[in-house]
Design a protein around this motif. Sequence first.
Motif, PDB file in Angstrom:
ATOM      1  N   GLY A 245       0.806  -1.226   0.000  1.00 22.49           N
ATOM      2  CA  GLY A 245       0.000   0.000   0.000  1.00 22.49           C
ATOM      3  C   GLY A 245       0.834   1.269   0.000  1.00 22.49           C
ATOM      4  N   HIS A 246       2.058   1.189   0.478  1.00 27.83           N
ATOM      5  CA  HIS A 246       2.896   2.395   0.510  1.00 27.83           C
ATOM      6  C   HIS A 246       3.496   2.698  -0.856  1.00 27.83           C
ATOM      7  CE1 HIS A 246       3.359   1.592   5.068  1.00 27.83           C
ATOM      8  NE2 HIS A 246       2.272   2.272   4.790  1.00 27.83           N
ATOM      9  N   LEU A 247       3.361   1.756  -1.786  1.00 26.21           N
ATOM     10  CA  LEU A 247       3.963   1.952  -3.107  1.00 26.21           C
ATOM     11  C   LEU A 247       2.929   2.197  -4.211  1.00 26.21           C
ATOM     12  CD1 LEU A 247       6.735  -0.825  -3.028  1.00 26.21           C
ATOM     13  CD2 LEU A 247       6.963   1.603  -2.490  1.00 26.21           C
ATOM     14  N   VAL A 248       1.647   1.931  -3.919  1.00 26.93           N
ATOM     15  CA  VAL A 248       0.621   2.057  -4.961  1.00 26.93           C
ATOM     16  C   VAL A 248       0.333   3.531  -5.250  1.00 26.93           C
ATOM     17  CG1 VAL A 248      -1.842   1.667  -5.474  1.00 26.93           C
ATOM     18  CG2 VAL A 248      -0.464  -0.154  -4.419  1.00 26.93           C
ATOM     19  N   ASP A 249       0.257   3.875  -6.515  1.00 30.76           N
ATOM     20  CA  ASP A 249      -0.133   5.232  -6.920  1.00 30.76           C
ATOM     21  C   ASP A 249      -1.671   5.296  -6.915  1.00 30.76           C
ATOM     22  OD1 ASP A 249      -0.802   7.583  -8.212  1.00 30.76           O
ATOM     23  OD2 ASP A 249       0.836   7.450  -9.665  1.00 30.76           O
ATOM     24  N   PHE A 250      -2.207   5.653  -5.745  1.00 28.87           N
ATOM     25  CA  PHE A 250      -3.665   5.620  -5.580  1.00 28.87           C
ATOM     26  C   PHE A 250      -4.366   6.689  -6.418  1.00 28.87           C
ATOM     27  CE2 PHE A 250      -2.615   3.325  -1.640  1.00 28.87           C
ATOM     28  CZ  PHE A 250      -3.506   2.275  -1.743  1.00 28.87           C
TER      29      PHE A 250
END
Lengths: 276, 462
Positions: A245-250
């Motif tokens: 989740g810290h790497l996903v480009d939301f």
Amino acid sequence: MFKILQRRDLTPITKLYVVQAPLVARKAQPGQFVIVRLDPRGERIPLTIADYDREKGTVTIVIQEVGKTSRDLGRLTAGDSILDFTGPLGVPAQLAEKGIVVCVGGGFGVAPIYPKAKALHAKGVEVISIIGARNKDLLIFEEELQQVSQEVLVATDDGSKGHHGLVTDVLKQLINSGRKLDEVIAIGPMIMMRAVAEVTRPYRLKTWVSVDPIMVDGTGMCGACRVTVGGQVRFACVDGPVFDGHLVDFDEALRRGKLYAEEQKLANERAQREVH
Amino acid sequence: MAVKTRVKMPAQDPLLRIRNFSEVALGYTEEMAIEEASRCLQCKDPVCQKGCPVAVQIKDFIGLIRKGDFDGAIDKIKETNSLPAVCGRVCPQEEQCEQSCILNKAGRPIAIGRLERYVADRALARGLTVPPRPASNGKKVAVVGSGPAGLAAAGDLVRRGYQVTVYEALHDLGGVLIYGIPEFRLPKKIVRDEVEILRAQGVDFQTDVVVGKTITVDEIKELGYQAVFLGTGAGLPKFMDIPGESLNGVFSANEFLTRINLMKAYLFPEYDTPVKIGARVAVVGAGNVAMDAARSARRLPNVEEVYIVYRRSEAEMPARKEELEHAKEEGIVLKTLTNPVRILGNDAGWVTGLECHRMELGEPDASGRRRPVAVKGSQFVIEVDTVIMALGTSPNPLVSKTTPGLQTQDWGGLAVEEETGLTSREGVYAGGDAVTGAATVILAMGAGKKAAAAIHEYLLGK
């Protein structure tokens, strides 16, 4: 054809189906999904597996009636059949072997959190579940999660049950309580998963999210489901759907999720007209 | 002696056909077929047949057409080719049988593909005739993937008496023939008819089974299948890795074509699946898939302009000449010597343009084609709202990752023995795009047939 053995209405718009799909059940693991198509003119939609029983050969899915296909599915009941039910697709979630894992589920995302919590519990991992919904009537899977969690914390937008506010408020409180947490798993609306990732980021608390992009084939053929993770383009169907989740480009994922918003509205309006 | 010209194939008028998805090439009439067949020299040594990957007995079937024996002609073709109505349409005959035809020296080879199509269509129009089913030899073979390689293998195996099960990941059968090649080039009814003939011959088709996920190759073998043929197709679409590829309005050609062909998005909302396309479309690439994407886009009602963007010149385009000609007739604009470097978008994240460099051709590269080199300071923007990337695919790892001991080539394609299609696993064969990377329907069929023969050889002694 895949027979529906059981239907349970969890809320007025959230329905659970137990589907006879022995090949899928035999292989299903937490974090995986199926592609479902209802009729010869139907679209293929991905649905995360909410439970499975290898002995009985059944797979459980939970839908929220938001689009045309989920609404059509909502009209089916025990004894009816689903035309296509393909899977299990995607990479199984890598689950922690020990420690304390917080499972955060929002809306109907609480359902796919369940198989992960269950599997963690079975391994002896301590599970704390945080579940949220707009109000208490829309909360789902609370009892099931009680069975496999140390505790289940509830948040509702209107305060009708548990914390009056968001699941992320509860998560913050939990982190600040000083308990040593090892991992967080979050499934729910993209906005919720982004918020969870932002809460845990400063603590470097490992956070897994399960993205839910637009898909067509679900087997790696079309690339509709591309998500940028850590600056790299990944296909959610074959590389995911679970990512760090810290790497996903939301922001990008949210924007891409709205690609067919107009068409969905059109299809919904058309379906409404047909019903009335 | 002057060589008579080829009998022309009637086709839909370009101005009309860009408003529909019906077939472009309309097929010969009986008279046309006989006239064209009568040009055949019936060579003593029919070199045309050496150009055919599935060894169709071309001389004989054309000879039968000349006599008006169309039933005999189709039977003759079917001895080696289980999908003639498909091959008559999508084979690159100009590089195969027709290239080898003696009359090609005068530039007027026999229109073998058109004749094959004529007899195949004539047979299909009269109802499906199923060749007699041979006695079962009691042995089971599994085929993974129902595309051209898998169907060809299944057809040859069932004819040899094997009990054949075909596993297909999608909900419909035909692989690229269904999801990739558009209706206007290959009507889906034809694919369905050919599949139904195989089914009637005894082939068991299992849709919605993703081998590597739903079931593994080893589990298939445990079910009593003594050999497995892998015809899993091309795989994951490639992108250019340039800025802006995640903008809304950028698709792979695979996605675009799958929405249109498999899911019938051009009939939305009668069909559930939509396709989002703007008025101005750029297709990047110049192979057959690029042509299919461009020509499909051209047929969508809100599309006004379609560009093919290609970094080399027209002469280097890998597409079949016929496809390129059709595309040009339909008003598709070629932007050659043009290399995209960035996709531009608006604040809402939608595509607004394709920034490109002009290119010039330099020294030949490893492929023997002249290498395109960017002209300094030549950036310009093509205003478009949709970009479709047709750049080929990279292998799908679902099967190779879940089959221990199955070796791949360094680029990820399955490694096989050239002559037999045998992989590094005993009893496991492979062919088609999964082995070669994106190629043609007929090469995939040829590989399927070769593997079927090798499987037969292997199982004879078992």
